[in-house]
Enzyme design. Structure first.
Site, PDB file in Angstrom:
ATOM      1  CG  ASP A   6       0.022   3.440  -3.466  1.00 46.26           C
ATOM      2  OD1 ASP A   6      -0.347   3.314  -4.643  1.00 46.26           O
ATOM      3  OD2 ASP A   6       1.207   3.282  -3.101  1.00 46.26           O
TER       4      ASP A   6
ATOM      5  N   GLY B 157       4.815  -4.406   2.294  1.00 43.98           N
ATOM      6  CA  GLY B 157       3.401  -4.733   2.204  1.00 43.98           C
ATOM      7  C   GLY B 157       2.745  -3.850   1.156  1.00 43.98           C
ATOM      8  CE  LYS B 158       1.957   0.237  -2.782  1.00 46.26           C
ATOM      9  NZ  LYS B 158       2.880   1.298  -2.362  1.00 46.26           N
ATOM     10  N   GLY B 159      -1.485  -3.060  -0.723  1.00 43.88           N
ATOM     11  CA  GLY B 159      -2.870  -3.484  -0.863  1.00 43.88           C
ATOM     12  C   GLY B 159      -3.641  -2.540  -1.745  1.00 43.88           C
TER      13      GLY B 159
ATOM     14  CB  VAL C  48       0.511  -8.720  -0.833  1.00 40.95           C
ATOM     15  CG1 VAL C  48       1.735  -9.630  -0.880  1.00 40.95           C
ATOM     16  CG2 VAL C  48      -0.554  -9.201  -1.808  1.00 40.95           C
TER      17      VAL C  48
END
Length: 425
Positions: A151, A110-112, A65
């Site tokens: 992460d 952003g992140k995923g 995202v």
């Protein structure tokens, strides 16, 4: 027309949205900007077919995202966890936008992640997942579009697999797409400790702002992974006494203070990087849930989101909380803690050391020139201290909580960027 507020069944996303809307109402931000900033620019879902070691095929779900590119490329980690879902990734990307904005660095959020259980997959299976995931998100990532990082349950090795896969697909080296890489492969000295160092720095700055001594202050650290470990090490270097630490195996408590260096060595040498089996004189083993209710001066929740919630907030005995994880306190818990007079330093201020460190690595990769660890840490500490002072002074002058002050300052910067660039982006 009034803004139609988004809600979500996902606790983390609902928390992020509630905090955002509350801050924008207090700021008086115009409805159009609230509408734009409450939504993500891009949400990508991919399937990841992988041949397992036994020859069977298993398909994993992956997500990426990008919340905002108003200030710069999206920036945020990739996590491997059984509970990864699109809403969680959107919530974390949403919060990353404010974290990057508050830090004053040229990124959006952003992140995923990949929905999988790292404890149930072999190293070779994990490599196949990483490389296929990288190939599937290749169209939406890049040094000037979206820059992932480590992460939960990912680290330097995973970033190398990501980088190598996309570099081969594009026929050129792409070191600046992923940060958090090992030092020999375009990584940055100081990156591993950056988030934990930043969390501890905010804790120390809080005590200084309150006129309280750091030396002798008691600290409890939830989560003894990368963030919690370096936060604990930094706190003891400053003279504090860490009385409790935890991981999935439970809470480890010692009223006279834990030997954090010994615990660090134990975890480093444990086959699963856990505290399981750690011993020292006076150690008391407690349930995992007991960590957040430990009697202490400073609580550092550095594990997963929602650790302090409506069910346990009233039992929290710490005087101050510095959020090392993303979203460790739910809104209903926030209200309880406020009623108890517990001062909270919010996550996207306290744990921004990681993304600031990623920014440093990105700059070095783009320029092909690398800094010493001393240069890295000096720059990081200066930014963290300046950011803490900005939020502290704002909260004092406006008589608002630090979380609200941080949100307002961060949202304003992004809103100004949207207005200058225009609606078509």
């Amino acid at each position: 027309m009034a803004v139609v507020k988004r809600t979500s069944d996902n606790v983390l996303l609902d928390t992020a949205l509630k905090n955002f809307y509350a801050a924008t109402e207090e700021m008086g931000l115009e409805d159009g900007l609230v509408e734009i900033l409450s939504r993500s620019e891009r949400k990508t879902c991919v399937s990841i077919p992988v041949e397992m070691d036994d020859g069977t095929i298993k398909v994993f779900d992956g997500f990426r995202v990008a919340h905002s590119s108003a200030v710069g490329p999206a920036k945020g980690g990739v996590r491997f966890h059984p509970e990864v879902c699109l809403d969680e990734c959107e919530a974390l990307a949403f919060m990353m936008t404010w974290k990057c904005s508050l830090a004053g660095i040229p990124y959006g959020g952003g992140k995923g992640g990949v929905c999988c259980n790292p404890l149930e997959i072999s190293p070779k299976e994990k490599e196949r997942i990483c490389r296929t995931f990288a190939a599937r998100i290749e169209p939406v990532v890049g040094a000037w579009t979206d820059v992932p990082a480590p992460d939960v349950n990912t680290g330097g090795q995973e970033m190398v697999w990501f980088m190598d896969t996309i570099s081969k697909m594009r026929g050129r080296l792409e070191p600046a797409i992923f940060t958090g890489k090992p030092i020999p492969l375009w990584g940055s000295k100081g990156r591993n400790a950056a988030t934990g160092l930043g969390v501890a720095t905010c804790a120390i700055e809080l005590m200084n702002a309150l006129g309280k001594p750091v030396k002798g202050a008691t600290v409890a650290v939830q989560g003894f992974g990368n963030v919690g470990t370096f936060a604990a090490l930094t706190m003891i270097d400053a003279g504090a006494k860490v009385v409790a630490i935890s991981d999935i195996t439970g809470t480890y408590y010692c009223k006279d203070g834990l030997d954090i260096n010994k615990a660090f060595d134990h975890v480093s040498n444990h086959p699963k990087k856990l505290l399981e089996g750690f011993e020292q004189p006076g150690l008391e083993k407690r349930d995992l849930a007991a960590l957040v209710t430990t009697e202490c001066d400073i609580l550092l929740p550095c594990a997963l989101e929602g650790a302090i919630n409506g069910k346990n907030a009233d039992e929290v005995k710490a005087k101050y909380i510095v959020e090392g994880a993303n979203g460790p306190i739910t809104p209903d818990a926030d209200a309880v803690l406020d009623g108890k007079g517990i001062l909270v330093v919010p996550d996207f201020l306290a744990n921004s050391g990681g993304v600031i460190g990623s920014y440093f690595e990105w700059c070095q990769d783009l320029g092909g020139f690398f800094w010493t660890q001393e240069d890295y840490n000096n720059r990081l500490l200066r930014i963290m201290k300046d950011n803490f002072k900005t939020v502290w002074d704002y909260s004092q002058s406006k008589n608002v909580k630090m979380r609200r002050a941080a949100f307002m300052a961060a949202i304003q910067r992004v809103a100004d960027a949207v207005k200058m660039r225009g609606v078509f982006m």
